[in-house]
Design a protein around this motif. Structure first.
Motif, short mmCIF file in Angstrom:
data_model
loop_
_atom_site.label_atom_id
_atom_site.label_comp_id
_atom_site.label_asym_id
_atom_site.label_seq_id
_atom_site.Cartn_x
_atom_site.Cartn_y
_atom_site.Cartn_z
N THR A 276 2.51 6.52 -7.36
CA THR A 276 1.39 6.77 -8.43
C THR A 276 1.09 8.28 -8.91
N VAL A 277 1.12 8.45 -9.98
CA VAL A 277 1.06 9.66 -10.72
C VAL A 277 -0.32 9.39 -11.61
N ASN A 278 -1.36 10.60 -11.43
CA ASN A 278 -2.56 10.52 -12.04
C ASN A 278 -3.25 9.27 -11.99
N TYR A 279 -3.36 8.55 -10.68
CA TYR A 279 -3.94 7.27 -10.37
C TYR A 279 -3.44 6.28 -11.27
N TYR B 39 0.93 -1.12 0.04
CA TYR B 39 -0.13 0.04 -0.07
C TYR B 39 1.15 1.30 0.07
N LEU B 40 1.72 1.31 0.82
CA LEU B 40 2.66 2.57 0.91
C LEU B 40 3.50 2.67 -0.37
N LEU B 41 3.94 1.34 -0.94
CA LEU B 41 4.85 1.65 -2.15
C LEU B 41 3.95 2.13 -3.14
N ILE B 42 2.61 1.53 -3.46
CA ILE B 42 1.78 2.09 -4.56
C ILE B 42 1.28 3.53 -4.25
N LYS B 43 1.28 3.82 -3.01
CA LYS B 43 0.54 5.20 -2.71
C LYS B 43 1.78 6.39 -2.96
N LYS B 44 2.93 5.85 -2.72
CA LYS B 44 4.11 6.63 -3.32
C LYS B 44 4.27 6.89 -4.53
N GLY C 154 7.56 2.10 -10.02
CA GLY C 154 7.01 1.58 -9.01
C GLY C 154 6.61 0.02 -9.00
N PHE C 155 6.14 -0.27 -10.43
CA PHE C 155 5.66 -1.61 -10.84
C PHE C 155 6.75 -2.60 -10.65
#
Length: 56
Positions: free
Chosen positions: A24-27, A17-22, A33-34
């Motif tokens: 992301t750009v424009n959802y 969750y923290l990695l994905i939250k950090k 990140g991937f």
């Protein structure tokens, strides 16, 4: 030892969750990140596999 896998699951969810939250750009998840997410899944698999291997 029955506590290990639920704890690993919760830690994996929180870190994901923290990695994905950090990352992301424009959802949308960035390429970096991937790759970090895939690396996290591989590390969690290796840790769980290693614990099972060592405990048996």
């Amino acid at each position: 030892m029955e506590w290990f896998f639920p704890v690993l699951f919760v830690v994996g969810l929180i870190v994901s969750y923290l990695l994905i939250k950090k990352e992301t750009v424009n959802y949308s998840l960035t390429r970096k990140g991937f790759y970090q997410f895939i690396a996290l899944m591989i590390v969690l698999f290796i840790v769980s596999f290693g614990v099972v291997y060592v405990s048996n």
